[in-house]
Design an enzyme around this catalytic site. Structure first.
Site, PDB file in Angstrom:
ATOM      1  CE1 TYR A   8      -1.976   7.566  -5.141  1.00  0.00           C
ATOM      2  CE2 TYR A   8      -0.429   6.594  -3.877  1.00  0.00           C
ATOM      3  CZ  TYR A   8      -1.757   6.808  -4.216  1.00  0.00           C
ATOM      4  OH  TYR A   8      -2.632   6.060  -3.371  1.00  0.00           O
ATOM      5  CG  ASP A  73      -6.327   5.898  -3.488  1.00  0.00           C
ATOM      6  OD1 ASP A  73      -6.786   7.142  -3.567  1.00  0.00           O
ATOM      7  OD2 ASP A  73      -6.552   5.224  -2.250  1.00  0.00           O
ATOM      8  CG  ASP A  93      -1.201   1.699   4.534  1.00  0.00           C
ATOM      9  OD1 ASP A  93      -1.654   0.623   4.298  1.00  0.00           O
ATOM     10  OD2 ASP A  93      -0.948   2.422   3.843  1.00  0.00           O
ATOM     11  CD  GLU A  99      -0.972   3.347  -2.039  1.00  0.00           C
ATOM     12  OE1 GLU A  99      -2.009   4.236  -1.840  1.00  0.00           O
ATOM     13  OE2 GLU A  99      -0.457   3.055  -1.013  1.00  0.00           O
TER      14      GLU A  99
END
Length: 158
Positions: A8, A73, A93, A99
């Site tokens: 990812y 995502d 970010d 994530e």
């Protein structure tokens, strides 16, 4: 040779500094035989209906786009072998923290890659804690994704 891993590809692309690191990292993994780039999940290539918020700022108010992009995502994190995060201490970010947290909760391996010129700068405590290993961007092209290990970051946290 062992099977190449899917990643990812977690990387910001919201300013020039992030974009340069993004492009450098993408070139590095495209040449790395232990990464299956073709079957990896690159969020920028999976924006809902192919619409990018940087090209269509009106999407910031579109719940359908936001929900579908987020869930795409999320599925990308779930179905990839590991998370490869391109982290810039000077241009974070904030979504990356989510994530990395998702991946950690799912038991995925988190590799945090920091550009060489930013190596050693203080990083966010949550990124530090969620990562399994840290490498410099210059090491990415030759990093063996089939021989994963734990490693500390050589810098402070905040």
């Amino acid at each position: 040779m062992a099977k190449a891993k899917t990643v990812y590809f977690c990387a910001g692309w919201f300013n020039d500094k992030q974009n340069r690191a993004y492009q450098t990292a993408m070139k590095a993994i495209e040449g790395n035989p232990t990464v299956d780039v073709e079957n990896s999940y690159v969020p920028l290539q999976h924006q809902y209906k192919g619409l990018r918020v940087d090209q269509h700022p009106e999407l910031l108010e579109d719940r359908e786009w936001a929900t579908a992009t987020y869930n795409g995502d999320r599925i990308g994190v779930q179905t990839s072998d590991l998370v490869l995060a391109i982290y810039l201490p000077s241009a974070e970010d904030v979504g990356m923290g989510v994530e990395l947290g998702m991946a950690r909760a799912l038991g995925k391996y988190n590799l945090v890659v920091i550009p060489d010129d930013e190596w050693g700068k203080p990083i966010n405590l949550m990124t530090f804690g969620a990562a399994d290993n840290f490498i410099k961007l210059s090491e990415l092209a030759s990093f063996n994704f089939n021989r994963l290990s734990f490693g500390f970051y050589d810098g402070a946290v905040y």
